[in-house]
Design a protein around this motif. Sequence first.
Motif, PDB file in Angstrom:
ATOM      1  N   ASN A 165       7.865 -14.561  11.246  1.00  0.00           N
ATOM      2  CA  ASN A 165       8.236 -14.235  12.619  1.00  0.00           C
ATOM      3  C   ASN A 165       8.487 -15.526  13.373  1.00  0.00           C
ATOM      4  O   ASN A 165       8.274 -16.621  12.847  1.00  0.00           O
ATOM      5  CB  ASN A 165       7.145 -13.389  13.303  1.00  0.00           C
ATOM      6  CG  ASN A 165       5.801 -14.110  13.329  1.00  0.00           C
ATOM      7  OD1 ASN A 165       5.656 -15.132  14.000  1.00  0.00           O
ATOM      8  ND2 ASN A 165       4.817 -13.590  12.605  1.00  0.00           N
ATOM      9  N   LYS A 166       8.966 -15.399  14.589  1.00  0.00           N
ATOM     10  CA  LYS A 166       9.398 -16.572  15.336  1.00  0.00           C
ATOM     11  C   LYS A 166       8.247 -17.425  15.853  1.00  0.00           C
ATOM     12  O   LYS A 166       8.483 -18.413  16.550  1.00  0.00           O
ATOM     13  CB  LYS A 166      10.296 -16.150  16.496  1.00  0.00           C
ATOM     14  CG  LYS A 166       9.681 -15.098  17.405  1.00  0.00           C
ATOM     15  CD  LYS A 166      10.728 -14.574  18.365  1.00  0.00           C
ATOM     16  CE  LYS A 166      10.160 -13.435  19.227  1.00  0.00           C
ATOM     17  NZ  LYS A 166      11.185 -12.863  20.108  1.00  0.00           N
ATOM     18  N   GLN A 167       6.996 -17.074  15.510  1.00  0.00           N
ATOM     19  CA  GLN A 167       5.858 -17.913  15.872  1.00  0.00           C
ATOM     20  C   GLN A 167       5.240 -18.612  14.666  1.00  0.00           C
ATOM     21  O   GLN A 167       4.220 -19.274  14.788  1.00  0.00           O
ATOM     22  CB  GLN A 167       4.778 -17.080  16.574  1.00  0.00           C
ATOM     23  CG  GLN A 167       5.071 -16.762  18.042  1.00  0.00           C
ATOM     24  CD  GLN A 167       6.015 -15.585  18.189  1.00  0.00           C
ATOM     25  OE1 GLN A 167       5.904 -14.589  17.472  1.00  0.00           O
ATOM     26  NE2 GLN A 167       6.934 -15.688  19.128  1.00  0.00           N
ATOM     27  N   THR A 168       5.827 -18.463  13.465  1.00  0.00           N
ATOM     28  CA  THR A 168       5.289 -19.119  12.274  1.00  0.00           C
ATOM     29  C   THR A 168       6.152 -20.328  11.926  1.00  0.00           C
ATOM     30  O   THR A 168       7.279 -20.463  12.394  1.00  0.00           O
ATOM     31  CB  THR A 168       5.266 -18.153  11.078  1.00  0.00           C
ATOM     32  OG1 THR A 168       6.608 -17.712  10.815  1.00  0.00           O
ATOM     33  CG2 THR A 168       4.388 -16.953  11.368  1.00  0.00           C
ATOM     34  N   ASN A 169       5.609 -21.206  11.073  1.00  0.00           N
ATOM     35  CA  ASN A 169       6.343 -22.429  10.740  1.00  0.00           C
ATOM     36  C   ASN A 169       7.282 -22.244   9.549  1.00  0.00           C
ATOM     37  O   ASN A 169       8.086 -23.125   9.252  1.00  0.00           O
ATOM     38  CB  ASN A 169       5.371 -23.577  10.459  1.00  0.00           C
ATOM     39  CG  ASN A 169       4.562 -23.342   9.192  1.00  0.00           C
ATOM     40  OD1 ASN A 169       4.107 -22.231   8.938  1.00  0.00           O
ATOM     41  ND2 ASN A 169       4.394 -24.368   8.399  1.00  0.00           N
ATOM     42  N   ILE A 170       7.206 -21.106   8.836  1.00  0.00           N
ATOM     43  CA  ILE A 170       8.103 -20.828   7.716  1.00  0.00           C
ATOM     44  C   ILE A 170       8.726 -19.453   7.929  1.00  0.00           C
ATOM     45  O   ILE A 170       8.020 -18.455   8.105  1.00  0.00           O
ATOM     46  CB  ILE A 170       7.362 -20.860   6.367  1.00  0.00           C
ATOM     47  CG1 ILE A 170       6.753 -22.238   6.128  1.00  0.00           C
ATOM     48  CG2 ILE A 170       8.315 -20.526   5.218  1.00  0.00           C
ATOM     49  CD1 ILE A 170       5.937 -22.334   4.846  1.00  0.00           C
ATOM     50  N   ILE A 171      10.058 -19.412   7.901  1.00  0.00           N
ATOM     51  CA  ILE A 171      10.764 -18.151   8.078  1.00  0.00           C
ATOM     52  C   ILE A 171      11.804 -17.989   6.973  1.00  0.00           C
ATOM     53  O   ILE A 171      12.211 -18.967   6.339  1.00  0.00           O
ATOM     54  CB  ILE A 171      11.460 -18.071   9.462  1.00  0.00           C
ATOM     55  CG1 ILE A 171      12.476 -19.218   9.608  1.00  0.00           C
ATOM     56  CG2 ILE A 171      10.444 -18.084  10.582  1.00  0.00           C
ATOM     57  CD1 ILE A 171      13.325 -19.106  10.864  1.00  0.00           C
ATOM     58  N   THR A 172      12.222 -16.748   6.735  1.00  0.00           N
ATOM     59  CA  THR A 172      13.310 -16.463   5.812  1.00  0.00           C
ATOM     60  C   THR A 172      14.369 -15.669   6.562  1.00  0.00           C
ATOM     61  O   THR A 172      14.096 -14.599   7.099  1.00  0.00           O
ATOM     62  CB  THR A 172      12.825 -15.657   4.593  1.00  0.00           C
ATOM     63  OG1 THR A 172      11.800 -16.391   3.925  1.00  0.00           O
ATOM     64  CG2 THR A 172      13.973 -15.412   3.620  1.00  0.00           C
ATOM     65  N   LEU A 173      15.578 -16.220   6.595  1.00  0.00           N
ATOM     66  CA  LEU A 173      16.677 -15.596   7.322  1.00  0.00           C
ATOM     67  C   LEU A 173      17.502 -14.702   6.397  1.00  0.00           C
ATOM     68  O   LEU A 173      17.633 -14.990   5.205  1.00  0.00           O
ATOM     69  CB  LEU A 173      17.581 -16.669   7.927  1.00  0.00           C
ATOM     70  CG  LEU A 173      16.909 -17.623   8.924  1.00  0.00           C
ATOM     71  CD1 LEU A 173      17.873 -18.750   9.293  1.00  0.00           C
ATOM     72  CD2 LEU A 173      16.477 -16.880  10.173  1.00  0.00           C
ATOM     73  N   LYS A 174      18.060 -13.650   6.926  1.00  0.00           N
ATOM     74  CA  LYS A 174      18.899 -12.741   6.145  1.00  0.00           C
ATOM     75  C   LYS A 174      20.230 -13.408   5.789  1.00  0.00           C
ATOM     76  O   LYS A 174      20.591 -14.446   6.340  1.00  0.00           O
ATOM     77  CB  LYS A 174      19.120 -11.444   6.917  1.00  0.00           C
ATOM     78  CG  LYS A 174      17.839 -10.623   7.076  1.00  0.00           C
ATOM     79  CD  LYS A 174      18.102  -9.307   7.787  1.00  0.00           C
ATOM     80  CE  LYS A 174      16.823  -8.485   7.901  1.00  0.00           C
ATOM     81  NZ  LYS A 174      17.051  -7.190   8.599  1.00  0.00           N
ATOM     82  N   GLN A 175      20.956 -12.758   4.868  1.00  0.00           N
ATOM     83  CA  GLN A 175      22.144 -13.378   4.270  1.00  0.00           C
ATOM     84  C   GLN A 175      23.246 -13.689   5.277  1.00  0.00           C
ATOM     85  O   GLN A 175      23.968 -14.662   5.126  1.00  0.00           O
ATOM     86  CB  GLN A 175      22.710 -12.477   3.168  1.00  0.00           C
ATOM     87  CG  GLN A 175      21.791 -12.313   1.965  1.00  0.00           C
ATOM     88  CD  GLN A 175      20.872 -11.118   2.102  1.00  0.00           C
ATOM     89  OE1 GLN A 175      20.602 -10.645   3.206  1.00  0.00           O
ATOM     90  NE2 GLN A 175      20.383 -10.596   0.984  1.00  0.00           N
ATOM     91  N   HIS A 176      23.394 -12.880   6.305  1.00  0.00           N
ATOM     92  CA  HIS A 176      24.535 -13.036   7.204  1.00  0.00           C
ATOM     93  C   HIS A 176      24.293 -14.034   8.322  1.00  0.00           C
ATOM     94  O   HIS A 176      25.196 -14.316   9.105  1.00  0.00           O
ATOM     95  CB  HIS A 176      24.876 -11.676   7.830  1.00  0.00           C
ATOM     96  CG  HIS A 176      23.796 -11.168   8.751  1.00  0.00           C
ATOM     97  ND1 HIS A 176      22.669 -10.528   8.292  1.00  0.00           N
ATOM     98  CD2 HIS A 176      23.667 -11.229  10.100  1.00  0.00           C
ATOM     99  CE1 HIS A 176      21.899 -10.198   9.311  1.00  0.00           C
ATOM    100  NE2 HIS A 176      22.475 -10.618  10.422  1.00  0.00           N
ATOM    101  N   VAL A 177      23.082 -14.590   8.409  1.00  0.00           N
ATOM    102  CA  VAL A 177      22.724 -15.432   9.550  1.00  0.00           C
ATOM    103  C   VAL A 177      23.319 -16.831   9.401  1.00  0.00           C
ATOM    104  O   VAL A 177      23.222 -17.454   8.343  1.00  0.00           O
ATOM    105  CB  VAL A 177      21.193 -15.533   9.693  1.00  0.00           C
ATOM    106  CG1 VAL A 177      20.822 -16.468  10.834  1.00  0.00           C
ATOM    107  CG2 VAL A 177      20.602 -14.148   9.923  1.00  0.00           C
ATOM    108  N   SER A 178      23.919 -17.325  10.472  1.00  0.00           N
ATOM    109  CA  SER A 178      24.451 -18.689  10.481  1.00  0.00           C
ATOM    110  C   SER A 178      24.481 -19.187  11.919  1.00  0.00           C
ATOM    111  O   SER A 178      24.458 -18.403  12.873  1.00  0.00           O
ATOM    112  CB  SER A 178      25.865 -18.736   9.883  1.00  0.00           C
ATOM    113  OG  SER A 178      26.764 -17.961  10.652  1.00  0.00           O
ATOM    114  N   GLY A 179      24.529 -20.509  12.074  1.00  0.00           N
ATOM    115  CA  GLY A 179      24.598 -21.099  13.412  1.00  0.00           C
ATOM    116  C   GLY A 179      23.595 -22.219  13.603  1.00  0.00           C
ATOM    117  O   GLY A 179      23.046 -22.774  12.646  1.00  0.00           O
ATOM    118  N   ARG A 180      23.332 -22.539  14.843  1.00  0.00           N
ATOM    119  CA  ARG A 180      22.445 -23.653  15.224  1.00  0.00           C
ATOM    120  C   ARG A 180      21.015 -23.136  15.347  1.00  0.00           C
ATOM    121  O   ARG A 180      20.681 -22.389  16.254  1.00  0.00           O
ATOM    122  CB  ARG A 180      22.913 -24.254  16.547  1.00  0.00           C
ATOM    123  CG  ARG A 180      22.032 -25.362  17.103  1.00  0.00           C
ATOM    124  CD  ARG A 180      22.697 -25.986  18.332  1.00  0.00           C
ATOM    125  NE  ARG A 180      21.777 -26.836  19.062  1.00  0.00           N
ATOM    126  CZ  ARG A 180      21.045 -26.430  20.102  1.00  0.00           C
ATOM    127  NH1 ARG A 180      21.154 -25.179  20.520  1.00  0.00           N
ATOM    128  NH2 ARG A 180      20.232 -27.267  20.723  1.00  0.00           N
TER     129      ARG A 180
END
Length: 311
Positions: free
Chosen positions: A173-188
Amino acid sequence: MTAVIGLLLMLFSVTDGVVTHCDGRQNGAQCYGALGGSVSIKMMDDFSEIHRYNLYKNKTVVMLGGKDKKPDSIMNNKYSFIPSNGTFWINNLSRNDSDEYRLRTLDTNGKLTSIHSLQLSVQAPVSSVSLVSECLSQGEMKVSCSSEGGDSPQYRWTLNGKSLTEAELLSGNKQTNIITLKQHVSGRLVCSVWNHVSSVSNETNICTCGFIYINCTFNGTKISKWVFKENNTLCVEPTTVSPTETHFTEDWSMLRCSLMFLFSVVSFVGICVYFKWKKIKSEKDEQSAERYRTQVLEDSSENEQALYIND
């Protein structure tokens, strides 16, 4: 005023660390200071009418003062007080400065008029942040955010200036130091690390790891999955040509063959005509030469006979 300015200059010259501020006027307030820095704590709006006051660190007096008495610090370079705005300073903060502080005020008779306390916690500030990203087997991207220094760090993630959503996160989640993004995610992608005395961030550009989403039916089987674009063999239909294109191609091929055959025939006929003409011309030349030789011989014979008769 000059004394106040001089005191402030002295405070800032003591340390070049982080300066934090806290409103400690409410009883039981929680304040934070940066390790090696300074903290200013608002203890009261105005001390000008307070006959006498004492400031304790746990059970130890660290500051004494009063209406007609200059503030007296037990440690001159450690604690300072500005009565005109009721601000108490602690400089060169260390871990030992984390404690409970209590302010006691007394009247002219030495009677206790008020007491309130606050809790000070000293934290090490975050010094730097690093990001490491990794493409996973199905096109997801794992991103790790780590920081140097910093007590009780907290994390905050944003993508293209907006907070991450569940539609973009595969795990974490957006409060942890390690995340996994889904395949379609891109950007800054920006990771901010903060605690109560500091905040540092770092960013990276996220791509789709070269994966594409396949959604089709092939040989009666529905296929819906992410695949690596360069190695994709699913749902790739063979190149087809329309009937019009096929007919045009066939007509052009026949025309080309016909033209080639016609050219060959014309070339053959031309060669035959050329050689025939050469043969006829050669025969005519021989006949002309023969007639010339015959004529020469006849003329020569007549000349000889004429000479003989004359003799």
